[in-house]
Design an enzyme around this catalytic site. Structure first.
Site, short mmCIF file in Angstrom:
data_model
loop_
_atom_site.label_atom_id
_atom_site.label_comp_id
_atom_site.label_asym_id
_atom_site.label_seq_id
_atom_site.Cartn_x
_atom_site.Cartn_y
_atom_site.Cartn_z
N LEU A 97 -48.17 -27.24 17.55
CA LEU A 97 -46.88 -26.59 17.74
C LEU A 97 -45.90 -27.62 18.29
O LEU A 97 -45.62 -27.67 19.50
CB LEU A 97 -47.02 -25.40 18.69
N HIS A 98 -45.36 -28.44 17.42
CA HIS A 98 -44.53 -29.57 17.85
C HIS A 98 -43.27 -29.11 18.60
O HIS A 98 -43.10 -29.37 19.79
CB HIS A 98 -44.14 -30.43 16.65
N ASP A 99 -42.37 -28.45 17.89
CA ASP A 99 -41.07 -28.13 18.47
C ASP A 99 -41.12 -27.13 19.63
O ASP A 99 -40.33 -27.25 20.57
CB ASP A 99 -40.11 -27.65 17.38
#
Length: 307
Positions: free
Chosen positions: A241-243
């Site tokens: 879940l990067h952002d």
């Protein structure tokens, strides 16, 4: 004790499946007052990223939050090809409504300038989820406004691990390395959240199913977005879940470990574009280097399912 006053934020974004999850988390968090959303081309073209921002706000019933279209191209090089990872609509085909409002006529940088000059210095934070073109243009064109930013928290870069678009490059910085170089070298308060950390925050199918089972609208939509993420990749056991890590850091910085690093951004060849280098000639930046992955996932679920 009384609750702290919500922090005034701007979300700069190129939705994007994981952008969308981060935006929904921000909308579910009373710790934030969202002044507006600015869009940038990145995962897909500016028309689609701007439309997706409006679709997310329509879904959440938050049409009070204005959307301002920003940079359609990088500062000085051609834009990247759209990512297939997020589908043709940039958001994995999620069942979102059409926008109920058109984006504002005012360009993103002009609105950011006005907002920052009208608010007290240091009271507006920018949560950056995409290429840094809008913020770089603000710094270059309106430095008196940019210098009033409280803090920029940006998902971008990779320090010690392998990149995702090149050996040492992460997509957001690679997509507009000249803009990234401007922002990193600006001396503005900046927290970078690189792949080194975001890869430690991984949603599994069990996590998505648990969100869906709550029946809460925001949680169920995030579950659908995660399912789209799984369907567009061969690595289906979990997805980073990067952002959303940007919002999670803003909500709970104590769950992350920061290091002060002197960084420069490569603006060279395509393969090296956006690569970060640590060295004495670099600008001092705070970089998130580790995270309590299970604790931030618990926080994400708690926010999305709160009544």
């Amino acid at each position: 004790m009384p609750h702290a006053k919500p922090r005034l934020i701007v979300i700069d974004t190129d939705p994007g499946i994981d952008d969308a999850i981060g935006i929904l988390l921000a909308l579910a968090s009373p710790e934030f007052t969202i002044a507006g959303m600015t869009t940038v081309a990145g995962n897909i073209g500016i028309e689609t990223t701007t439309r997706n921002a409006g679709r997310l706000l329509a879904f959440a019933g938050r049409e009070d939050i204005p959307v301002f279209a920003g940079a359609a191209t990088p500062l000085s090089r051609p834009g990247p090809e759209p990512l297939n990872l997020h589908g043709k609509d940039g958001i994995g085909g999620a069942d979102l409504p059409d926008p109920t409002k058109q984006p504002e006529n005012q360009p993103a940088v002009a609105w950011l300038t006005e907002l920052l000059l009208n608010e007290s210095a240091g009271t507006v934070d920018v949560l950056a989820l995409g290429p840094l073109t809008n913020i770089a243009r603000l710094i270059l064109e309106k430095p008196e406004a940019a210098n009033r930013i409280g803090r920029i928290i940006a998902m971008g870069g990779v320090v010690h691990e392998a990149g995702n678009v090149g050996p040492r490059s992460e997509f957001n910085l690679w997509a507009d390395p000249e803009a990234a170089a401007v922002v990193v070298s600006s001396g503005l308060p900046l927290v970078l959240v690189p792949l080194d950390v975001t890869r430690q925050v991984r949603a599994t199918r069990d996590f998505a199913e648990a969100l869906s089972a709550t029946g809460m609208p925001l949680a169920a939509m995030v579950a659908d977005l995660l399912e789209s993420y799984f369907e567009t990749t061969t690595h289906r056991e979990s997805r980073p879940l990067h952002d959303p890590c940007v919002m999670l850091f803003a909500l709970a910085p104590e769950l992350f470990r920061l290091e002060d690093l002197r960084l420069t951004v490569s603006t060279g060849s395509t393969e090296e574009a956006g690569a970060l280098t640590i060295g004495e000639k670099g600008t001092l930046v705070q970089v998130a280097m580790s995270v309590d992955g299970s604790a931030v996932l618990d926080l994400l679920a708690a926010k999305l399912t709160a009544i």
